[in-house]
Motif scaffolding. Sequence first.
Motif, mmCIF file in Angstrom:
data_model
loop_
_atom_site.group_PDB
_atom_site.id
_atom_site.type_symbol
_atom_site.label_atom_id
_atom_site.label_comp_id
_atom_site.label_asym_id
_atom_site.label_seq_id
_atom_site.Cartn_x
_atom_site.Cartn_y
_atom_site.Cartn_z
ATOM 1 N N GLN A 52 -15.304 5.384 21.932
ATOM 2 C CA GLN A 52 -14.870 6.482 22.527
ATOM 3 C C GLN A 52 -15.373 7.005 23.846
ATOM 4 O O GLN A 52 -16.517 6.714 24.044
ATOM 5 N N PRO A 53 -14.526 7.359 24.780
ATOM 6 C CA PRO A 53 -14.863 7.826 26.204
ATOM 7 C C PRO A 53 -16.340 8.872 25.810
ATOM 8 O O PRO A 53 -16.223 9.665 25.032
ATOM 9 N N PRO A 54 -17.258 8.855 26.734
ATOM 10 C CA PRO A 54 -18.471 9.724 26.665
ATOM 11 C C PRO A 54 -18.107 11.058 26.924
ATOM 12 O O PRO A 54 -17.294 11.323 27.759
ATOM 13 N N ARG A 55 -18.559 11.954 26.133
ATOM 14 C CA ARG A 55 -18.078 13.335 26.203
ATOM 15 C C ARG A 55 -19.382 14.172 26.394
ATOM 16 O O ARG A 55 -20.565 13.511 26.527
ATOM 17 N N GLY A 56 -19.276 15.601 26.990
ATOM 18 C CA GLY A 56 -20.458 16.350 27.090
ATOM 19 C C GLY A 56 -20.414 16.756 28.595
ATOM 20 O O GLY A 56 -21.278 17.915 28.931
ATOM 21 N N ALA A 57 -20.020 16.016 29.497
ATOM 22 C CA ALA A 57 -19.971 16.494 30.946
ATOM 23 C C ALA A 57 -18.816 17.342 31.254
ATOM 24 O O ALA A 57 -18.770 17.856 32.337
ATOM 25 N N GLY A 58 -17.923 17.437 30.324
ATOM 26 C CA GLY A 58 -16.537 18.279 30.594
ATOM 27 C C GLY A 58 -15.543 17.727 31.212
ATOM 28 O O GLY A 58 -14.417 18.175 31.099
ATOM 29 N N ARG A 59 -15.549 16.348 31.661
ATOM 30 C CA ARG A 59 -14.436 15.881 32.190
ATOM 31 C C ARG A 59 -14.645 14.249 31.828
ATOM 32 O O ARG A 59 -15.577 13.610 31.576
ATOM 33 N N ILE A 60 -13.524 13.588 32.009
ATOM 34 C CA ILE A 60 -13.210 12.032 31.670
ATOM 35 C C ILE A 60 -12.668 11.514 32.799
ATOM 36 O O ILE A 60 -11.613 11.921 33.230
ATOM 37 N N ARG A 61 -12.960 10.474 33.084
ATOM 38 C CA ARG A 61 -12.544 9.599 34.432
ATOM 39 C C ARG A 61 -11.276 8.654 33.855
ATOM 40 O O ARG A 61 -11.591 8.089 32.843
ATOM 41 N N LEU A 62 -10.200 8.574 34.412
ATOM 42 C CA LEU A 62 -9.026 7.624 34.093
ATOM 43 C C LEU A 62 -8.808 6.826 35.019
ATOM 44 O O LEU A 62 -8.861 7.054 36.378
ATOM 45 N N VAL A 63 -8.806 5.565 34.765
ATOM 46 C CA VAL A 63 -8.413 4.486 35.758
ATOM 47 C C VAL A 63 -6.996 4.181 35.727
ATOM 48 O O VAL A 63 -6.414 4.080 34.370
ATOM 49 N N ARG A 64 -6.329 4.373 36.421
ATOM 50 C CA ARG A 64 -4.863 3.820 36.768
ATOM 51 C C ARG A 64 -4.568 2.789 37.559
ATOM 52 O O ARG A 64 -4.978 2.600 38.526
ATOM 53 N N ILE A 65 -3.499 1.962 37.015
ATOM 54 C CA ILE A 65 -3.046 0.663 37.589
ATOM 55 C C ILE A 65 -1.572 1.244 38.028
ATOM 56 O O ILE A 65 -0.879 1.408 36.976
ATOM 57 N N GLY A 66 -1.226 1.149 39.285
ATOM 58 C CA GLY A 66 0.167 1.442 39.466
ATOM 59 C C GLY A 66 0.282 2.827 39.993
ATOM 60 O O GLY A 66 -0.405 3.404 40.381
ATOM 61 N N THR A 67 1.455 3.560 40.065
ATOM 62 C CA THR A 67 1.590 4.769 40.813
ATOM 63 C C THR A 67 1.547 5.842 39.398
ATOM 64 O O THR A 67 1.548 5.454 38.442
ATOM 65 N N GLU A 68 1.176 7.031 39.955
ATOM 66 C CA GLU A 68 0.890 8.105 39.103
ATOM 67 C C GLU A 68 2.100 8.420 38.422
ATOM 68 O O GLU A 68 1.939 9.024 37.042
ATOM 69 N N ASP A 69 3.199 8.152 38.829
ATOM 70 C CA ASP A 69 4.284 8.807 38.063
ATOM 71 C C ASP A 69 4.919 7.735 37.036
ATOM 72 O O ASP A 69 5.648 8.026 36.120
#
Length: 243
Positions: A182-199
């Motif tokens: 699972q993504p590491p928690r505790g820092a308050g935010r999570i990094r998402l990696v996106r391939i392609g456009t945001e929409d």
Amino acid sequence: MGVMPTELLYRDDAYAREASATVLAAGPEGVLLDRTPFYAQAGGQPGDAGWLRWDGGEAAITKAVKGEADTVLHLPAEGAALPPAGATVTAALDWTPRHRHMRMHTALHLLCSLIPGAGVTGGQIGAERSRLDFDLAAPPTKEWLTERLNALVAGDHAVGERWISEAELDENPSLVRTLSVQPPRGAGRIRLVRIGTEDAPVDLQPCGGTHVCSTAEIGRVEVTKLENKGKQNRRVYLVLSGE
């Protein structure tokens, strides 16, 4: 006073091959710097190797690993000299394997996008061969996967990132494809990696690893083998074949 977290320079620039840093501590268990371009082994991606160079000395680093309190330890080769605490060093990556790991990691995200709905039960990134394990009864053929992977590579899709809050991730649990990590928690935010456009992204999921900036940089890939690793577990191997 506790140990300060290591500043992770690859988060801002995955292409930084070296950087100046200050030695906070050094011993056989590793060298602790205030900042580093080295990726510490995690999430199936190997820790970077390279060198630390300072006035009057050099140490080969075999691997970077996570230390306590969000620090990075640089493991010296056996018998290597250690820099003194307080010294200014140049931390330099062994770039060839690191860049291959970046290409492989992005290729695995593309592979994940081709098998929607199946959880990822494991994975390993290697310079020569990588794999993902899927919670899946019957995967597509390796020929089908190879063809579509290379179509995505040739599409020259941009690779970027954005950050969301842990609460936003809780509201969108389908973003997490990995079942075992699972993504590491505790820092308050999570990094998402996106391939392609945001929409209309090709792939969007939490990830702390390093990636190339465009799918075209991956080069040609090939799915070489499919394995049954259990009743509902299918392992998919791929290699970089465009070299």
